[in-house]
Design a protein around this motif. Sequence first.
Motif, PDB file in Angstrom:
ATOM      1  N   SER A 106       0.834  -1.199   0.000  1.00  0.00           N
ATOM      2  CA  SER A 106       0.000   0.000   0.000  1.00  0.00           C
ATOM      3  C   SER A 106       0.865   1.245   0.000  1.00  0.00           C
ATOM      4  CB  SER A 106      -0.900   0.006   1.243  1.00  0.00           C
ATOM      5  OG  SER A 106      -1.539   1.258   1.409  1.00  0.00           O
ATOM      6  N   CYS A 107       0.351   2.312  -0.606  1.00  0.00           N
ATOM      7  CA  CYS A 107       1.022   3.606  -0.515  1.00  0.00           C
ATOM      8  C   CYS A 107       0.999   4.138   0.915  1.00  0.00           C
ATOM      9  CB  CYS A 107       0.357   4.608  -1.458  1.00  0.00           C
ATOM     10  SG  CYS A 107       0.734   4.312  -3.206  1.00  0.00           S
ATOM     11  N   SER A 108       0.238   3.498   1.783  1.00  0.00           N
ATOM     12  CA  SER A 108       0.220   3.896   3.191  1.00  0.00           C
ATOM     13  C   SER A 108       1.551   3.635   3.880  1.00  0.00           C
ATOM     14  CB  SER A 108      -0.896   3.157   3.936  1.00  0.00           C
ATOM     15  OG  SER A 108      -2.164   3.537   3.465  1.00  0.00           O
ATOM     16  N   TYR A 110       4.318   4.831   3.170  1.00  0.00           N
ATOM     17  CA  TYR A 110       5.179   6.013   3.175  1.00  0.00           C
ATOM     18  C   TYR A 110       4.933   6.842   4.433  1.00  0.00           C
ATOM     19  CZ  TYR A 110       6.009   4.797  -1.680  1.00  0.00           C
ATOM     20  OH  TYR A 110       6.359   4.126  -2.814  1.00  0.00           O
ATOM     21  N   TYR A 118       5.302  12.167  -4.874  1.00  0.00           N
ATOM     22  CA  TYR A 118       6.253  11.238  -4.261  1.00  0.00           C
ATOM     23  C   TYR A 118       6.400   9.966  -5.096  1.00  0.00           C
ATOM     24  CZ  TYR A 118       2.120   8.717  -2.513  1.00  0.00           C
ATOM     25  OH  TYR A 118       0.941   8.019  -2.414  1.00  0.00           O
ATOM     26  N   ASP A 119       7.613   9.424  -5.119  1.00  0.00           N
ATOM     27  CA  ASP A 119       7.863   8.167  -5.825  1.00  0.00           C
ATOM     28  C   ASP A 119       8.259   7.086  -4.832  1.00  0.00           C
ATOM     29  OD1 ASP A 119      10.520   8.631  -5.151  1.00  0.00           O
ATOM     30  OD2 ASP A 119      11.137   9.163  -7.187  1.00  0.00           O
ATOM     31  N   GLU A 120       8.736   5.969  -5.347  1.00  0.00           N
ATOM     32  CA  GLU A 120       9.026   4.808  -4.504  1.00  0.00           C
ATOM     33  C   GLU A 120      10.217   5.003  -3.578  1.00  0.00           C
ATOM     34  OE1 GLU A 120       6.789   3.436  -8.124  1.00  0.00           O
ATOM     35  OE2 GLU A 120       8.488   4.779  -7.753  1.00  0.00           O
ATOM     36  N   ARG A 161       2.624  -1.281  -4.360  1.00  0.00           N
ATOM     37  CA  ARG A 161       2.085  -0.315  -3.401  1.00  0.00           C
ATOM     38  C   ARG A 161       0.842   0.337  -3.995  1.00  0.00           C
ATOM     39  NH1 ARG A 161       7.991   2.068  -1.378  1.00  0.00           N
ATOM     40  NH2 ARG A 161       8.441   0.316   0.034  1.00  0.00           N
ATOM     41  N   GLY A 163      -2.871   2.115  -4.169  1.00  0.00           N
ATOM     42  CA  GLY A 163      -3.605   3.161  -3.478  1.00  0.00           C
ATOM     43  C   GLY A 163      -5.066   2.748  -3.421  1.00  0.00           C
ATOM     44  N   ASN A 223       4.559   2.057  -7.196  1.00  0.00           N
ATOM     45  CA  ASN A 223       3.287   2.686  -6.880  1.00  0.00           C
ATOM     46  C   ASN A 223       2.262   2.241  -7.923  1.00  0.00           C
ATOM     47  OD1 ASN A 223       4.394   4.073  -4.708  1.00  0.00           O
ATOM     48  ND2 ASN A 223       4.856   5.899  -5.925  1.00  0.00           N
ATOM     49  N   ALA A 287       0.586  10.547  -6.382  1.00  0.00           N
ATOM     50  CA  ALA A 287       1.800   9.728  -6.465  1.00  0.00           C
ATOM     51  C   ALA A 287       2.381   9.716  -7.877  1.00  0.00           C
ATOM     52  CB  ALA A 287       1.496   8.300  -6.026  1.00  0.00           C
ATOM     53  N   VAL A 289       3.659   7.545 -10.643  1.00  0.00           N
ATOM     54  CA  VAL A 289       3.468   6.130 -10.999  1.00  0.00           C
ATOM     55  C   VAL A 289       4.226   5.763 -12.273  1.00  0.00           C
ATOM     56  CG1 VAL A 289       1.240   6.027  -9.840  1.00  0.00           C
ATOM     57  CG2 VAL A 289       1.337   6.649 -12.264  1.00  0.00           C
TER      58      VAL A 289
END
Length: 346
Positions: A106-108, A110, A118-120, A161, A163, A223, A287, A289
């Motif tokens: 998950s992007c959570s 981060y 934001y990226d990975e 990850r 969303g 992402n 994000a 991607v």
Amino acid sequence: MRLLVLGGTEFAGRAVVEAALGRGWEVTVLNRGRHAVAFRGTPPGPPSPAGVRTLRGDRTAPGGLDALASGEWDAVVDTWSAAPRAVDDAARLLADRVGRYVYVSSCSVYAWAPPPGYDEDAPVVEGASPDADKTDYARDKRGGELAALGAFGAERSVFARAGLILGPYENIGRLPWWLGRIARGGPVLAPGPRELALQYVDVRDLAEWLLGSVERELSGAYNLISPQGHATTGSLLDACVRVAGGPGVELRWTPAEAVLGAGIEPWTQLPVWVPAGSDGYDALHSADVSRAVATGLSCRPVEETVADTWRWLREIGGSAPQRPDRPAVGLDPAVEAKVLGLPFVA
């Protein structure tokens, strides 16, 4: 390809199984057997649909992975989102008999709040552990990543990850709530602005990318949501009106300030929506991607996601399943009527 899916009967897991069957892969699923499923495109047949080998096991119970004591697979897909210990147990058991561990994260993960775009490589939450009991969603997902990484190494683990995930089989209730609300008709509180960009991924596009990551022998974090601008609040709700609009349906676009001023909670009471400029918006809908797109992520039009979700809802009687570990979403009709200045009729 020989694929092992841990779960495989609900939402993302089910979409992965159907996508793998569509590619002609050999599919094994491990689950508790609590959900009877006829995978789309295959005839139902107890104890398993054609093309699927079913193993029984409860990952949270002693001996729950005994059914996986033997067997070899090219990859495993794991969607687990509770205690990381369950991922750690499975990954260590399978490390010598599976080629690649694909974990739906998950992007959570981060660190809050990630900056726009934001990226990975953005910082991740601290305090996560691969063998922890359940903590909070962000650390549980990061702990799952660490568990897969510890057993499979950087070259054989993939972290998708995700969303916001939408589409058929959704058991969270976000898009089903909007479709149900719009199907009732009448004036609908639509949180503005209508041109607000959304990021999400259709669960079937997520599944196709996951399987493609196995074929491409990918590794690392990605992402997994649509590029910004793929959809807007307006295009999403307009699509809902086209396929499900009830008598007298009308989207009443309401400024974000008025929505928030009424005490309405973004994301939960008005699913999918969070106001522009907030930390929540940047985290959910801004994000980068490009890495996923460069490795095969393709996102179908929002109209297709909405129409297919509505079709599925009607096939199952109109009420979507609800995960017991997630709170119900949606806005009380009385609150909606008050914000719109309308009389409320129960």
